[in-house]
Design an enzyme around this catalytic site. Structure first.
Site, PDB file in Angstrom:
ATOM      1  N   GLY A 147       9.229 -23.102 -26.213  1.00 40.33           N
ATOM      2  CA  GLY A 147      10.659 -23.212 -25.908  1.00 40.33           C
ATOM      3  C   GLY A 147      11.333 -21.865 -26.070  1.00 40.33           C
ATOM      4  O   GLY A 147      12.461 -21.750 -26.546  1.00 40.33           O
ATOM      5  N   VAL A 185       4.450 -27.609 -22.781  1.00 46.24           N
ATOM      6  CA  VAL A 185       3.747 -28.079 -23.987  1.00 46.24           C
ATOM      7  C   VAL A 185       3.119 -29.457 -23.827  1.00 46.24           C
ATOM      8  O   VAL A 185       2.279 -29.859 -24.637  1.00 46.24           O
ATOM      9  CB  VAL A 185       4.668 -28.065 -25.234  1.00 46.24           C
ATOM     10  CG1 VAL A 185       5.117 -26.649 -25.552  1.00 46.24           C
ATOM     11  CG2 VAL A 185       5.866 -29.007 -25.063  1.00 46.24           C
ATOM     12  N   ASN A 243       8.578 -25.417 -31.099  1.00 50.63           N
ATOM     13  CA  ASN A 243      10.039 -25.473 -31.004  1.00 50.63           C
ATOM     14  C   ASN A 243      10.516 -26.156 -29.716  1.00 50.63           C
ATOM     15  O   ASN A 243      11.632 -26.633 -29.654  1.00 50.63           O
ATOM     16  CB  ASN A 243      10.553 -24.020 -31.084  1.00 50.63           C
ATOM     17  CG  ASN A 243      11.990 -23.886 -30.650  1.00 50.63           C
ATOM     18  OD1 ASN A 243      12.899 -24.318 -31.365  1.00 50.63           O
ATOM     19  ND2 ASN A 243      12.213 -23.312 -29.482  1.00 50.63           N
ATOM     20  N   TYR A 300      14.518 -39.902 -29.336  1.00 45.39           N
ATOM     21  CA  TYR A 300      14.491 -38.581 -29.997  1.00 45.39           C
ATOM     22  C   TYR A 300      14.219 -38.727 -31.503  1.00 45.39           C
ATOM     23  O   TYR A 300      13.410 -37.989 -32.075  1.00 45.39           O
ATOM     24  CB  TYR A 300      15.829 -37.899 -29.740  1.00 45.39           C
ATOM     25  CG  TYR A 300      15.974 -36.483 -30.223  1.00 45.39           C
ATOM     26  CD1 TYR A 300      15.320 -35.435 -29.581  1.00 45.39           C
ATOM     27  CD2 TYR A 300      16.811 -36.176 -31.304  1.00 45.39           C
ATOM     28  CE1 TYR A 300      15.492 -34.125 -30.007  1.00 45.39           C
ATOM     29  CE2 TYR A 300      16.986 -34.870 -31.732  1.00 45.39           C
ATOM     30  CZ  TYR A 300      16.337 -33.850 -31.079  1.00 45.39           C
ATOM     31  OH  TYR A 300      16.496 -32.556 -31.500  1.00 45.39           O
ATOM     32  N   LYS A 340      11.005 -37.114 -33.321  1.00 40.77           N
ATOM     33  CA  LYS A 340      11.180 -36.097 -34.369  1.00 40.77           C
ATOM     34  C   LYS A 340      10.661 -36.600 -35.718  1.00 40.77           C
ATOM     35  O   LYS A 340      10.133 -35.821 -36.522  1.00 40.77           O
ATOM     36  CB  LYS A 340      12.648 -35.682 -34.456  1.00 40.77           C
ATOM     37  CG  LYS A 340      13.159 -34.914 -33.210  1.00 40.77           C
ATOM     38  CD  LYS A 340      12.409 -33.608 -32.983  1.00 40.77           C
ATOM     39  CE  LYS A 340      13.155 -32.649 -32.077  1.00 40.77           C
ATOM     40  NZ  LYS A 340      12.379 -31.425 -31.785  1.00 40.77           N
TER      41      LYS A 340
HETATM   42  P1  NDP Z   1      17.504 -25.421 -25.877  1.00 38.98           P
HETATM   43  O1  NDP Z   1      17.846 -26.550 -24.965  1.00 38.98           O
HETATM   44  O2  NDP Z   1      18.336 -24.201 -25.915  1.00 38.98           O
HETATM   45  O3  NDP Z   1      15.975 -24.993 -25.653  1.00 38.98           O
HETATM   46  C1  NDP Z   1      14.940 -25.923 -25.563  1.00 38.98           C
HETATM   47  C2  NDP Z   1      13.751 -25.220 -24.983  1.00 38.98           C
HETATM   48  O4  NDP Z   1      12.642 -26.135 -24.943  1.00 38.98           O
HETATM   49  C3  NDP Z   1      13.973 -24.724 -23.569  1.00 38.98           C
HETATM   50  O5  NDP Z   1      13.509 -23.394 -23.503  1.00 38.98           O
HETATM   51  C4  NDP Z   1      13.106 -25.653 -22.719  1.00 38.98           C
HETATM   52  O6  NDP Z   1      12.551 -24.986 -21.595  1.00 38.98           O
HETATM   53  C5  NDP Z   1      12.007 -25.977 -23.700  1.00 38.98           C
HETATM   54  N1  NDP Z   1      11.251 -27.153 -23.317  1.00 38.98           N
HETATM   55  C6  NDP Z   1      11.664 -28.436 -23.198  1.00 38.98           C
HETATM   56  N2  NDP Z   1      10.657 -29.225 -22.813  1.00 38.98           N
HETATM   57  C7  NDP Z   1       9.561 -28.412 -22.681  1.00 38.98           C
HETATM   58  C8  NDP Z   1       8.220 -28.620 -22.306  1.00 38.98           C
HETATM   59  N3  NDP Z   1       7.745 -29.824 -21.966  1.00 38.98           N
HETATM   60  N4  NDP Z   1       7.382 -27.560 -22.311  1.00 38.98           N
HETATM   61  C9  NDP Z   1       7.819 -26.338 -22.642  1.00 38.98           C
HETATM   62  N5  NDP Z   1       9.075 -26.061 -22.971  1.00 38.98           N
HETATM   63  C10 NDP Z   1       9.950 -27.097 -22.991  1.00 38.98           C
HETATM   64  O7  NDP Z   1      17.459 -26.097 -27.313  1.00 38.98           O
HETATM   65  P2  NDP Z   1      17.404 -25.461 -28.787  1.00 38.98           P
HETATM   66  O8  NDP Z   1      16.947 -24.062 -28.740  1.00 38.98           O
HETATM   67  O9  NDP Z   1      18.659 -25.793 -29.473  1.00 38.98           O
HETATM   68  O10 NDP Z   1      16.297 -26.426 -29.403  1.00 38.98           O
HETATM   69  C11 NDP Z   1      15.030 -26.000 -29.836  1.00 38.98           C
HETATM   70  C12 NDP Z   1      14.424 -27.120 -30.663  1.00 38.98           C
HETATM   71  O11 NDP Z   1      15.264 -27.416 -31.779  1.00 38.98           O
HETATM   72  C13 NDP Z   1      14.250 -28.437 -29.894  1.00 38.98           C
HETATM   73  O12 NDP Z   1      13.019 -29.019 -30.244  1.00 38.98           O
HETATM   74  C14 NDP Z   1      15.404 -29.295 -30.423  1.00 38.98           C
HETATM   75  O13 NDP Z   1      15.121 -30.665 -30.345  1.00 38.98           O
HETATM   76  C15 NDP Z   1      15.497 -28.804 -31.857  1.00 38.98           C
HETATM   77  N6  NDP Z   1      16.783 -29.052 -32.479  1.00 38.98           N
HETATM   78  C16 NDP Z   1      17.921 -28.439 -32.012  1.00 38.98           C
HETATM   79  C17 NDP Z   1      19.145 -28.698 -32.639  1.00 38.98           C
HETATM   80  C18 NDP Z   1      20.428 -28.062 -32.182  1.00 38.98           C
HETATM   81  O14 NDP Z   1      21.495 -28.471 -32.685  1.00 38.98           O
HETATM   82  N7  NDP Z   1      20.425 -27.087 -31.308  1.00 38.98           N
HETATM   83  C19 NDP Z   1      19.236 -29.617 -33.770  1.00 38.98           C
HETATM   84  C20 NDP Z   1      17.982 -30.176 -34.172  1.00 38.98           C
HETATM   85  C21 NDP Z   1      16.806 -29.896 -33.550  1.00 38.98           C
HETATM   86  P3  NDP Z   1      13.024 -25.207 -20.071  1.00 38.98           P
HETATM   87  O15 NDP Z   1      13.847 -24.019 -19.755  1.00 38.98           O
HETATM   88  O16 NDP Z   1      11.749 -25.232 -19.334  1.00 38.98           O
HETATM   89  O17 NDP Z   1      13.779 -26.511 -19.999  1.00 38.98           O
END
Ligand code: NDP
Length: 241
Positions: free
Chosen positions: A8, A59, A85, A150, A154
């Site tokens: 991510g 992933v 992540n 979700y 998680k």
């Molecule tokens: P973003 O939406 O900014 O980033 C999420 C990233 O995950 C994107 O780069 C997306 O890529 C990637 N992604 C999603 N599905 C896949 C996949 N199948 N394979 C590869 N990459 C994938 O979110 P955050 O940075 O905020 O979140 C990061 C992590 O933190 C997540 O797991 C989220 O659940 C967790 N989290 C975030 C919180 C928050 O408040 N921000 C709170 C609690 C947990 P693409 O560009 O391809 O879509």
């Protein structure tokens, strides 16, 4: 010196974690796993041209993991840190939830973490060293309505973390989970300004968290100072729970 893979890697948290490792030491190398979007990851890699690279990685695909780890081993010869992540949420009430909403959220968060751990552990076992950090969520511990998919995914990551930590402890590998609360990234993009304000009011610190505040905990769990911490779950939520 460490070699890290952060999935991510184009998202808010992934970028902050990557920057943390890159700024921690001038010899640290970072691989950013990217799927669809790559613009921000490319911008970060351009700032650290010798030490930060992109690797294509959905992933949910086992074959993608094998190829990514092979590419990293070929170029960097080791993999010290894996940060699982990548993930997404797709909220709705259970009664309205489609099969695909359930499956896809389980796939990106939980199956993606399983795939990553399985792929990395083989390499880390050979090294007799590794640090795996799984980015779960406060929703795993304190689950709001509308997030059955979700919250289950998680929470599953926490169970996986605890179980795997016991399996690999003697091989010098630690496995820990982090549960962020509300962190200011695009993941909160669906929230209006009003909803953000309401969310901040639910936090005892009365503000949302910054990605750098999660990155700091990831860096600590990856450090030598955290060598006796494994199977742990650390919440970073401004005191909500
Ligand atoms: P973003 O939406 O900014 O980033 C999420 C990233 O995950 C994107 O780069 C997306 O890529 C990637 N992604 C999603 N599905 C896949 C996949 N199948 N394979 C590869 N990459 C994938 O979110 P955050 O940075 O905020 O979140 C990061 C992590 O933190 C997540 O797991 C989220 O659940 C967790 N989290 C975030 C919180 C928050 O408040 N921000 C709170 C609690 C947990 P693409 O560009 O391809 O879509």
């Amino acid at each position: 010196m460490s070699v890290s893979l952060i999935t991510g890697g184009n998202g808010g948290l992934g970028l902050a974690i990557a920057r943390g490792f890159l700024e921690e030491s001038a010899v640290n190398q970072v691989w950013l796993g990217v799927r669809a979007r790559r613009d921000k990851a490319e911008a970060l890699a351009a700032q650290f041209p010798d030490r930060c690279q992109l690797v294509t990685l959905d992933v949910t695909l086992e074959a993608g993991w094998s190829a990514a780890i092979a590419q990293i081993m070929e170029a960097s010869s080791r993999l010290d840190v894996l940060v699982n992540n990548a993930g997404h949420h797709d909220d709705t009430l259970l009664a309205m939830m489609s099969d695909s909403q359930w499956q896809e959220v389980l796939q990106s968060n939980l199956t993606g973490t399983f795939n990553g751990c399985r792929a990395a552990v083989k390499t880390m076992m050979g090294q007799r060293f590794g640090r795996i950090i799984n980015i779960s969520s406060l929703s795993a511990l304190f689950s709001p309505a509308g997030q059955t998919n979700y919250a289950a995914a998680k929470a599953g990551m926490i169970g996986l973390t605890q179980s795997l930590a016991k399996e690999v402890a003697r091989a010098g590998i630690t496995v820990n989970a982090i549960c962020p609360g509300y962190i200011e990234t695009e993941a909160l993009g669906a929230m209006s300004a009003e909803q953000r304000k309401e969310a901040a009011m639910r936090v005892p610190m009365r503000r949302l968290g910054k990605p750098e505040e999660v990155a700091a905990a990831v860096l600590f769990l990856a450090s030598a100072q955290a060598s006796y911490i494994t199977g742990a779950t650390l919440k970073i939520d401004g005191g909500i729970l």
